[in-house]
Design a protein around this motif. Structure first.
Motif, short mmCIF file in Angstrom:
data_model
loop_
_atom_site.label_atom_id
_atom_site.label_comp_id
_atom_site.label_asym_id
_atom_site.label_seq_id
_atom_site.Cartn_x
_atom_site.Cartn_y
_atom_site.Cartn_z
N LEU A 1 13.29 -15.93 19.81
CA LEU A 1 14.71 -15.99 19.47
C LEU A 1 15.22 -17.42 19.48
CD1 LEU A 1 17.55 -14.50 19.19
CD2 LEU A 1 17.65 -14.65 21.69
N VAL A 2 16.01 -17.79 18.46
CA VAL A 2 16.66 -19.09 18.42
C VAL A 2 17.96 -19.01 19.22
CG1 VAL A 2 17.79 -20.79 16.93
CG2 VAL A 2 15.66 -19.70 16.18
N PRO A 3 18.14 -19.86 20.22
CA PRO A 3 19.37 -19.84 21.01
C PRO A 3 20.60 -20.03 20.13
CG PRO A 3 17.72 -21.21 22.06
CD PRO A 3 17.19 -20.87 20.71
N GLU A 4 21.71 -19.45 20.56
CA GLU A 4 22.92 -19.47 19.75
C GLU A 4 23.38 -20.89 19.43
OE1 GLU A 4 27.41 -17.46 19.78
OE2 GLU A 4 25.98 -17.07 21.40
N GLU A 5 23.23 -21.81 20.38
CA GLU A 5 23.71 -23.17 20.15
C GLU A 5 22.83 -23.94 19.15
OE1 GLU A 5 21.19 -23.10 23.92
OE2 GLU A 5 22.79 -21.90 23.00
N GLU A 6 21.66 -23.41 18.81
CA GLU A 6 20.77 -24.08 17.88
C GLU A 6 20.77 -23.44 16.48
OE1 GLU A 6 16.86 -24.45 19.47
OE2 GLU A 6 17.55 -25.16 21.43
N LEU A 7 21.59 -22.42 16.28
CA LEU A 7 21.62 -21.74 14.99
C LEU A 7 22.18 -22.65 13.90
CD1 LEU A 7 22.95 -18.20 16.04
CD2 LEU A 7 20.62 -18.80 15.36
N GLN A 8 21.61 -22.54 12.71
CA GLN A 8 22.09 -23.25 11.55
C GLN A 8 23.10 -22.38 10.81
OE1 GLN A 8 21.11 -26.46 10.98
NE2 GLN A 8 19.99 -26.24 12.93
N PRO A 9 23.96 -22.96 9.97
CA PRO A 9 24.94 -22.16 9.21
C PRO A 9 24.25 -21.06 8.41
CG PRO A 9 25.45 -24.49 9.01
CD PRO A 9 24.13 -24.42 9.72
N GLY A 10 24.76 -19.86 8.54
CA GLY A 10 24.21 -18.72 7.82
C GLY A 10 23.15 -17.95 8.57
N LEU B 1 19.32 -12.50 15.76
CA LEU B 1 18.38 -12.00 14.77
C LEU B 1 17.47 -13.11 14.23
CD1 LEU B 1 20.57 -9.55 12.64
CD2 LEU B 1 18.81 -8.95 14.30
N THR B 2 17.82 -14.36 14.50
CA THR B 2 17.08 -15.49 13.95
C THR B 2 15.98 -15.92 14.91
OG1 THR B 2 19.07 -16.24 12.80
CG2 THR B 2 17.28 -17.82 13.04
N VAL B 3 14.81 -16.22 14.37
CA VAL B 3 13.67 -16.66 15.18
C VAL B 3 13.21 -18.04 14.74
CG1 VAL B 3 12.92 -14.28 15.58
CG2 VAL B 3 12.00 -15.57 13.63
N MET C 1 14.42 -10.12 21.39
CA MET C 1 13.15 -10.31 20.68
C MET C 1 13.29 -9.77 19.26
SD MET C 1 10.71 -7.70 22.88
CE MET C 1 9.32 -7.95 21.78
N PRO C 2 14.05 -10.49 18.42
CA PRO C 2 14.30 -10.04 17.06
C PRO C 2 13.10 -10.25 16.14
CG PRO C 2 15.31 -12.17 17.39
CD PRO C 2 14.75 -11.77 18.72
N ILE C 3 13.24 -9.77 14.92
CA ILE C 3 12.19 -9.88 13.90
C ILE C 3 12.82 -10.47 12.65
CG2 ILE C 3 10.59 -8.57 12.46
CD1 ILE C 3 10.86 -6.35 14.74
N THR C 4 12.21 -11.51 12.13
CA THR C 4 12.65 -12.09 10.87
C THR C 4 11.45 -12.15 9.93
OG1 THR C 4 14.31 -13.48 11.98
CG2 THR C 4 13.71 -14.06 9.73
N VAL C 5 11.60 -11.54 8.76
CA VAL C 5 10.52 -11.51 7.77
C VAL C 5 11.02 -12.16 6.49
CG1 VAL C 5 9.03 -10.05 6.35
CG2 VAL C 5 9.47 -9.44 8.74
N GLN C 6 10.29 -13.17 6.03
CA GLN C 6 10.59 -13.82 4.76
C GLN C 6 9.57 -13.35 3.73
OE1 GLN C 6 10.74 -18.06 5.21
NE2 GLN C 6 12.81 -18.04 6.06
N THR D 1 15.84 -20.13 30.27
CA THR D 1 17.27 -19.93 30.49
C THR D 1 18.09 -20.24 29.24
OG1 THR D 1 17.40 -22.18 31.36
CG2 THR D 1 17.11 -20.40 32.95
N SER D 2 17.57 -21.13 28.37
CA SER D 2 18.30 -21.48 27.16
C SER D 2 18.29 -20.36 26.13
CB SER D 2 17.70 -22.74 26.54
OG SER D 2 16.36 -22.50 26.12
N GLN D 3 17.36 -19.38 26.30
CA GLN D 3 17.26 -18.30 25.33
C GLN D 3 18.03 -17.06 25.76
OE1 GLN D 3 12.87 -18.73 25.39
NE2 GLN D 3 13.05 -18.38 23.20
N VAL D 4 18.48 -17.02 26.98
CA VAL D 4 19.22 -15.86 27.48
C VAL D 4 20.70 -16.19 27.44
CG1 VAL D 4 19.55 -14.27 29.39
CG2 VAL D 4 17.30 -15.25 28.97
N PRO D 5 21.53 -15.36 26.82
CA PRO D 5 22.97 -15.63 26.77
C PRO D 5 23.56 -15.83 28.16
CG PRO D 5 22.37 -13.82 25.31
CD PRO D 5 21.16 -14.16 26.09
#
Length: 280
Positions: free
Chosen positions: A146-155, A160-162, A231-236, A269-273
């Motif tokens: 999982l990508v931590p919320e503070e590291e998410l990119q726009p969109g 749900l993002t990994v 533990m989300p799943i992202t499929v491209q 700890t950075s991955q848990v809200p």
């Protein structure tokens, strides 16, 4: 990581996120495979059967309340049996079940029997992330966290993002194999119609053939501990040519990642809200 590297190497990897839940969504996501198309059609078939049954029951109750209330029927009948009614309410449900069973068995057979696969993806559930292996393309392995919320990119959707998404080719029959390294997990990707439990010491199978490119999201669907929701799943899903290019890059990047250096079995700890850490 690889997702960011792909953004530089393949700018067109910015695909439409079609397999993403929407606010107030009450129906399935748009099917991306033939299996999910059949599931969606079967669900619609069941929906109209349920509508018909509910309509009939409500109509009968309304008629009985109107026709046989105490005011209109001061001397009620003392009839205890009616052969015709008893035969009807026995045969009609049986016919309904038969009508449901036939397409249900067809769908079950279609989704369970794996056709001749062009590639295999092995999925390993761990606490609390997914591990993916490509045995037909050099047998490289990588973890998807999982990508931590503070590291998410726009969109990029929250939770749900990994960091390392699964990359698969379009118009390809893919065999999925599922297992786990610790406890029971469940890999679920709604737009594909694939949902399988992953057990330690056991190998489950499924398959899919994506009919279009895009980004599709899923989540673990089996309660597996405190990190279950993270533990989300992202499929491209990309073209076969782009998939071949990605495989070459992935072989080089992940060749030395496994073994021996595997991610910790615990979330950092950075991955848990923050609310999760406050409860511990």
């Amino acid at each position: 990581m690889l997702l960011l590297a792909l953004g530089g190497a393949f700018p067109s990897f910015t695909l439409a996120a079609e397999g993403e839940p929407e606010p107030w969504q009450v129906w399935h996501q748009t099917p991306a495979t033939s299996v999910m198309e059949r599931i969606d059609a079967f669900h619609l078939f069941l929906f109209w059967i349920m509508v018909g049954i509910c309509t009939l029951v409500v109509a009968l109750m309304a008629y009985v309340l109107f026709r046989y209330n105490a005011k209109r029927n001061p001397r009620p009948s003392r009839t205890t049996h009616n052969t015709v009614v008893e035969v009807v309410w026995t045969i009609v449900p049986v016919l309904i079940l038969v009508a449901i069973a036939i397409p249900s068995f067809k769908l079950l057979y279609y989704s369970e029997v794996v056709p001749d696969a062009e590639m295999t993806l092995k999925v390993v559930g761990r606490q609390w992330y997914w591990e993916y292996q490509y045995p037909d393309h050099g047998n490289f392995t990588f973890a998807s966290l999982l990508v931590p919320e503070e590291e998410l990119q726009p969109g990029q959707p929250r939770l749900l993002t990994v960091d390392n998404p699964v990359v698969l080719p379009v118009d390809t029959v893919i065999r999925f194999q599922f297992t786990a390294g610790d406890v029971q997990h469940a890999w679920s990707l709604p737009a594909s119609g694939v949902k399988r439990d992953a057990y330690p010491g056991r190998l489950n199978e499924s398959w899919a053939r994506f009919d279009r490119e895009g980004v599709f999201y899923g989540q673990c669907s089996e309660l597996c501990g405190t990190g279950h929701g993270y533990m989300p799943i992202t499929v491209q899903v990309v073209s076969k040519a782009r998939f071949a290019e990605w495989v070459e890059q992935a072989r080089a990047e992940f060749a030395s990642a496994f073994p021996p250096e595997q991610p910790s079995l615990q979330l950092t700890t950075s991955q848990v809200p923050e609310i999760e850490r406050a409860d511990q």
